[in-house]
Structures are given as structure tokens and as C-alpha cells.
Scaffold this active site. Sequence first.
Site, PDB file in Angstrom:
ATOM      1  N   THR A 101       0.870  -1.170   0.000  1.00 21.18           N
ATOM      2  CA  THR A 101       0.000   0.000   0.000  1.00 21.18           C
ATOM      3  C   THR A 101       0.911   1.226   0.000  1.00 21.18           C
ATOM      4  OG1 THR A 101      -1.804  -1.108   1.164  1.00 21.18           O
ATOM      5  CG2 THR A 101      -1.757   1.295   1.267  1.00 21.18           C
ATOM      6  N   LYS A 176      -7.321   1.624  -3.138  1.00 25.93           N
ATOM      7  CA  LYS A 176      -6.977   1.228  -1.770  1.00 25.93           C
ATOM      8  C   LYS A 176      -7.150   2.399  -0.810  1.00 25.93           C
ATOM      9  CE  LYS A 176      -5.527  -1.255   1.675  1.00 25.93           C
ATOM     10  NZ  LYS A 176      -4.236  -1.965   1.760  1.00 25.93           N
ATOM     11  N   LYS A 244       0.100   5.338   8.468  1.00 28.26           N
ATOM     12  CA  LYS A 244       0.859   5.485   7.226  1.00 28.26           C
ATOM     13  C   LYS A 244      -0.093   5.562   6.037  1.00 28.26           C
ATOM     14  CE  LYS A 244       2.207   2.163   4.819  1.00 28.26           C
ATOM     15  NZ  LYS A 244       1.785   1.431   3.586  1.00 28.26           N
TER      16      LYS A 244
END
Length: 296
Positions: A101, A176, A244
Site C-alpha cells: 500500500t 486502496k 501510514k
Amino acid sequence: MSKSISTVAFIGLGVMGYPMAGHLARAGLTVRVYNRTATKADAWAAEHGGSDHSTPREAAQGAELVLLCVGNDDDVRQVTIGDDGALHGMTEGSLLVDHTTASADLALELDAACSERGIGFVDAPVSGGQQGAENGALTIMCGGSEADFARVEGTLGHFAKAVTLMGPAGSGQLTKMVNQICIAGLVQGLAEGLHFAEQAGLDQQRVIDVISKGAAGSWQMENRHGTMIADKYEHGFAVDWMRKDLGICLEQARRLQARLPVTALVDQFYADVQVMGGGRWDTSSLLRRLRALGHR
């Protein structure tokens, strides 16, 4: 077609990559692995019969498909275009798939770097967590050309229940981001609901049994309510990683002039959890934060 792929390299054997690579080995593919902590790669090779290598470049040599699942943008750059990176060992006509990701900008950067070398590229972040990786039931959202996607779709199916092409390079990462934005609001809502039920003196489990059958139901409710009620968070997707991911979402939102007020707020709640020492706790630990505030 994907059936022709027989030799793959897998770079990054964390809680996700280790089982994902294992599914490929069990499917009969020859798997060459690299991990920054060499003992993890040694253990994987001993368990699955593949070969472990000292650099990403070495692991990628002879592989028709290189897959990676590492930590962040800088980690991806290091294992792909850095010194001894995988791209230096890949040959023309091979394919690179990034399951990390990461940012959409990085996907475009890698797509360009691969294109210069005649290598295909697909950004393919996953959803489903460690449990999904272990069960081979991940959801994979992909960005890339239709031709490259067609070549890798079958191989990715060895550890996924759904593999979908969302558009050109970068589209997987953008999708995502949508996934993480939606999860942030859902988990906070579930935490607030359970906190309210507890404060009201209700049986939290009975409440969930009732409302999960209606419009309030979600994957988070089904899979996390029990551990949340028990105040257990030593499992699942870590708060540090969620922050993150949300940082990536918020940065992209600023560029798109998209407004994410709830996401920004939940990101700060996760910062509170980190201050509590919960950087490695599951993301559902937002409930522990509310309980701590209530006990002040």
C-alpha cells in the site's frame, strides 16, 4: 496467459507476504524469495521448498513475475530501483507487481521505470489483512494495462478471492485509499457504538447480535466486535500502518481538493492511540481510547 508463469520471485515476507508467497509455492510455482531479515527468508524456504536469496536483484533473476509486499514508498524504491534492486535483475518481457500500500505517484514512477526496460507493471494493493493472506482470500485492486493484468490475474488468484483491474497504473493505489477512508469511519463508528452500549449498561454482545443483522452490519463488526468487547488488540492490522495509509490518503486528497474531515479526525484519534503505546495494536483499538477518556 498466466498459466505460462512458472517461476516467480517474492520480495518482502512480513505478515502478509509470507503466507502469500506460500500459496504460490503450494500451487506448484517455483518461488524465489528475498527478505530484509534473512532469517525470515531462510525459514520460508525451509518450510515451502523455495530458494532464498541475498538481494532483490538475485531473487528476480530468472523470474517471469516479481511480486513485492514491503512497508512504504521508500522501501519499494529500495527493493526495485535501488542498488541491487529487483529491476536490475529482471529481463525484458517479465512483470513486476507491487502489493504494497503506497502512493499513486510511486505507482506511476515504477510504471515508467518498468516501461523503459520493457517490463510490465501492475500496482496491486490488497485488502483483507493477515487473516485474508493466510486463507488465500484477499481482495486485490489493480492498476495497469489490460494486457499486463490478463497475464497476472490467474497467478494472483492463488491468494485472492477477488482480483479487479481498476484502470491504468496508479488506479489500484487510489482504490486502496478509498478502502482505508471507508474503514476509518466504520471502525470509529463501531467503537463509539460499543462504548455507548457499555455506558448505557447494555449487554454489548446482545446489541451486536441484533444490529449486525440490519443496516449497521459490516466486516469490522462481524470480525472485530468480540475482541473489542474483551479489550484485546494484540492482533490484526497495526495502528502504525493505518496511520501510514491515512497519511497517503490525506496527501492525495489535498491534491484532488477532496474533503475528508472524518478521515482526518480519525487519523488524529489513531495518533492518540500511538501516544498510549498502541502503535502495534489492531486498528479496532479506537475503543480503548474512548474507554481511557471515559475513565479520566
